[in-house]
Design a protein around this motif. Structure first.
Motif, mmCIF file in Angstrom:
data_model
loop_
_atom_site.group_PDB
_atom_site.id
_atom_site.type_symbol
_atom_site.label_atom_id
_atom_site.label_comp_id
_atom_site.label_asym_id
_atom_site.label_seq_id
_atom_site.Cartn_x
_atom_site.Cartn_y
_atom_site.Cartn_z
ATOM 1 N N LEU A 55 0.772 -1.235 -0.190
ATOM 2 C CA LEU A 55 0.121 0.145 0.170
ATOM 3 C C LEU A 55 0.832 1.250 -0.131
ATOM 4 C CD1 LEU A 55 -2.964 1.073 0.234
ATOM 5 C CD2 LEU A 55 -2.569 1.079 2.914
ATOM 6 N N ARG A 56 0.591 2.267 -1.007
ATOM 7 C CA ARG A 56 1.359 3.405 -0.925
ATOM 8 C C ARG A 56 0.598 4.511 -0.712
ATOM 9 N NH1 ARG A 56 2.382 2.596 -7.013
ATOM 10 N NH2 ARG A 56 0.075 2.333 -6.754
ATOM 11 N N ILE A 57 1.157 5.342 0.118
ATOM 12 C CA ILE A 57 0.423 6.551 0.760
ATOM 13 C C ILE A 57 1.315 7.654 0.622
ATOM 14 C CG2 ILE A 57 -0.864 7.487 2.936
ATOM 15 C CD1 ILE A 57 -0.681 4.382 3.925
ATOM 16 N N GLY A 58 0.622 8.756 0.233
ATOM 17 C CA GLY A 58 1.231 10.104 -0.028
ATOM 18 C C GLY A 58 0.609 11.130 1.104
ATOM 19 N N ALA A 59 1.436 12.215 1.768
ATOM 20 C CA ALA A 59 0.780 13.042 2.476
ATOM 21 C C ALA A 59 1.834 14.330 2.630
ATOM 22 C CB ALA A 59 0.427 12.636 4.056
ATOM 23 N N THR A 60 1.174 15.299 2.991
ATOM 24 C CA THR A 60 1.998 16.426 3.504
ATOM 25 C C THR A 60 2.580 16.468 4.813
ATOM 26 O OG1 THR A 60 0.032 17.336 4.560
ATOM 27 C CG2 THR A 60 0.309 18.118 2.285
ATOM 28 N N HIS A 61 3.728 16.993 5.163
ATOM 29 C CA HIS A 61 4.701 16.701 6.213
ATOM 30 C C HIS A 61 3.971 16.429 7.494
ATOM 31 C CE1 HIS A 61 8.541 17.062 8.387
ATOM 32 N NE2 HIS A 61 7.778 17.783 9.029
ATOM 33 N N THR A 62 3.204 17.524 8.028
ATOM 34 C CA THR A 62 2.692 17.505 9.180
ATOM 35 C C THR A 62 1.552 16.194 9.537
ATOM 36 O OG1 THR A 62 2.861 19.779 9.608
ATOM 37 C CG2 THR A 62 1.211 18.696 10.965
ATOM 38 N N TYR A 63 0.642 16.080 8.390
ATOM 39 C CA TYR A 63 -0.079 15.050 8.453
ATOM 40 C C TYR A 63 0.609 13.625 8.340
ATOM 41 C CZ TYR A 63 -3.859 18.509 7.452
ATOM 42 O OH TYR A 63 -4.608 19.524 7.619
ATOM 43 N N LEU A 64 1.618 13.707 7.594
ATOM 44 C CA LEU A 64 2.378 12.342 7.533
ATOM 45 C C LEU A 64 2.970 11.876 8.808
ATOM 46 C CD1 LEU A 64 4.920 11.207 4.766
ATOM 47 C CD2 LEU A 64 5.686 11.179 7.287
ATOM 48 N N SER A 65 3.657 13.054 9.502
ATOM 49 C CA SER A 65 4.135 12.458 10.992
ATOM 50 C C SER A 65 3.409 12.336 12.001
ATOM 51 C CB SER A 65 5.064 13.805 11.169
ATOM 52 O OG SER A 65 6.118 14.081 10.407
ATOM 53 N N ALA A 66 2.066 13.177 11.975
ATOM 54 C CA ALA A 66 1.289 13.092 13.083
ATOM 55 C C ALA A 66 0.090 11.961 12.877
ATOM 56 C CB ALA A 66 0.548 14.375 13.296
ATOM 57 N N LEU A 67 -0.250 11.621 11.871
ATOM 58 C CA LEU A 67 -1.644 10.779 11.412
ATOM 59 C C LEU A 67 -1.167 9.469 10.657
ATOM 60 C CD1 LEU A 67 -3.867 13.487 10.632
ATOM 61 C CD2 LEU A 67 -3.487 12.186 12.860
ATOM 62 N N VAL A 68 -0.378 9.625 9.431
ATOM 63 C CA VAL A 68 -0.026 8.554 8.520
ATOM 64 C C VAL A 68 0.834 7.573 9.225
ATOM 65 C CG1 VAL A 68 0.826 7.901 6.234
ATOM 66 C CG2 VAL A 68 -0.752 9.960 6.443
ATOM 67 N N MET A 69 1.987 7.964 9.880
ATOM 68 C CA MET A 69 2.939 7.043 10.318
ATOM 69 C C MET A 69 2.570 6.313 11.486
ATOM 70 S SD MET A 69 5.411 7.040 8.328
ATOM 71 C CE MET A 69 6.670 6.176 9.219
ATOM 72 N N PRO A 70 1.510 6.926 12.453
ATOM 73 C CA PRO A 70 1.023 6.038 13.586
ATOM 74 C C PRO A 70 0.005 4.859 12.893
ATOM 75 C CG PRO A 70 1.193 8.243 14.259
ATOM 76 C CD PRO A 70 1.605 8.394 12.683
ATOM 77 N N ALA A 71 -0.677 5.277 12.022
ATOM 78 C CA ALA A 71 -1.716 4.463 11.385
ATOM 79 C C ALA A 71 -1.094 3.213 10.508
ATOM 80 C CB ALA A 71 -2.688 5.177 10.515
ATOM 81 N N ALA A 72 0.071 3.806 9.865
ATOM 82 C CA ALA A 72 0.791 2.771 9.052
ATOM 83 C C ALA A 72 1.512 1.762 10.061
ATOM 84 C CB ALA A 72 1.697 3.439 8.120
ATOM 85 N N GLN A 73 2.048 2.149 11.315
ATOM 86 C CA GLN A 73 2.872 1.441 12.191
ATOM 87 C C GLN A 73 1.584 0.397 12.761
ATOM 88 O OE1 GLN A 73 4.961 3.549 15.178
ATOM 89 N NE2 GLN A 73 5.172 1.572 16.272
ATOM 90 N N ALA A 74 0.878 0.869 13.093
ATOM 91 C CA ALA A 74 -0.381 0.018 13.624
ATOM 92 C C ALA A 74 -0.725 -1.126 12.456
ATOM 93 C CB ALA A 74 -1.500 0.839 14.293
#
Length: 310
Positions: free
Chosen positions: A93-112
């Motif tokens: 699965l490939r996900i793109g995001a802006t810097h803040t949304y990536l760090s605060a939201l996408v990475m925690p969701a991806a890790q889980a």
């Protein structure tokens, strides 16, 4: 017909340059140029002409883009539908995001999600807001997270939450909770901001200029994280999403301890974040699972007061 050639042609048509298209596809410029030559030779017509340093579609090229888009969309729907039949959350699965949304939201969701599904791999890419939709259309990513904006008709935007940009500084330099920062006060502060090529900076400038205030930042930096570090180290203030202080699902990471925020509730400082995806493209089981997990991360951030869901 070699689909790699078709994909290369469509990427150059969208970007208007071989350099940008090659970067989006992960190809070298010589390899992409060769794809274009072979494709044009196989069709027997020129597809691009050069205008300055940019490539411009010929009439034949424009007609081909219009004809290929629905065909490629249908092909992608068939492939995704076939791969989703067994319903397993696996693959890439490939996900793109802006810097803040990536760090605060996408990475925690991806890790889980990776922890929960051993057969799933996730690739995360950081983009400026304007690049998210282009990367979706190029097929570089499956889902995007950025704020809602005007988008190509082939892009669907699903609103996720609302937020208000905020003044960020060490806690002792901000007004008390019941006080607000006036725009006149904002204009007098030594600010560190993103450059004008970023959509958030343009939003900030538009909001202040509408009130007759012209911001002249003392420092411009390449990312919100860089600005936060500058604010920690001196007398500067910055303006950003409060989520910048919600890195990795915590209210304040150790790196930014001591920073706080004061929402800027004046007109023009609010925005809506949205999930971006290709219109009409079925979601894979992995994409569906990611969206569910992202919703949980967003609700956690909302519980900390950083945003308003929905």
């Amino acid at each position: 017909m070699d689909l790699r050639l078709v994909r290369s042609f469509m990427a150059v048509a969208r970007h208007g340059s071989v350099t940008a298209a090659a970067g989006s596809l992960g190809l070298t410029q010589p390899a992409l140029s060769q794809h274009l030559r072979i494709f044009a030779q196989s069709l027997g017509v020129p597809l691009f002409g050069r205008v300055g340093r940019q490539l411009e579609l010929t009439d034949a090229g424009r007609q081909l883009v219009l004809a290929l888009e629905p065909v490629l969309d249908q092909l992608e729907r068939v492939i995704v539908s076939a791969a989703s039949q067994h319903g397993a959350v696996e693959g890439t699965l490939r996900i793109g995001a802006t810097h803040t949304y990536l760090s605060a939201l996408v990475m925690p969701a991806a890790q889980a999600l990776v922890d929960a599904h051993p057969g799933l791999d996730i690739q995360v890419f950081e983009f400026a807001a304007a690049e998210v939709d282009r990367s979706l259309l190029d097929g570089q990513i499956d889902l995007g997270l950025a704020f809602a904006k005007d988008a190509p008709k082939r892009i669907e935007q699903v609103p996720l939450f609302s937020e208000t940009l905020a003044l960020i500084a060490p806690a002792h330099k901000l007004p008390r909770e019941q006080e607000t920062v006036t725009l006149a006060q904002l204009g007098a502060l030594p600010l560190a901001l993103l450059p004008e090529r970023f959509a958030m900076r343009r939003q900030i400038d538009a909001a202040t200029q509408a009130a007759g205030i012209m911001l002249r930042p003392r420092l411009e930096g390449p990312s919100v994280e860089a600005l936060l570090r500058a604010v920690l180290g001196g007398r500067l203030y910055t303006i950003a999403s409060p989520l910048a202080l919600h890195i990795a699902g915590t209210r304040r990471s150790g790196s930014f301890a001591g920073l706080a925020y004061a929402p800027l509730t004046h007109p023009g400082f609010g925005r809506t974040a949205a999930l971006h995806r290709r219109r009409g493209r079925p979601d894979s089981p992995a994409a569906t699972a990611f969206m569910d997990t992202l919703g949980k991360v967003i609700r956690d951030a909302a519980g900390s007061g950083y945003l308003i869901p929905g």
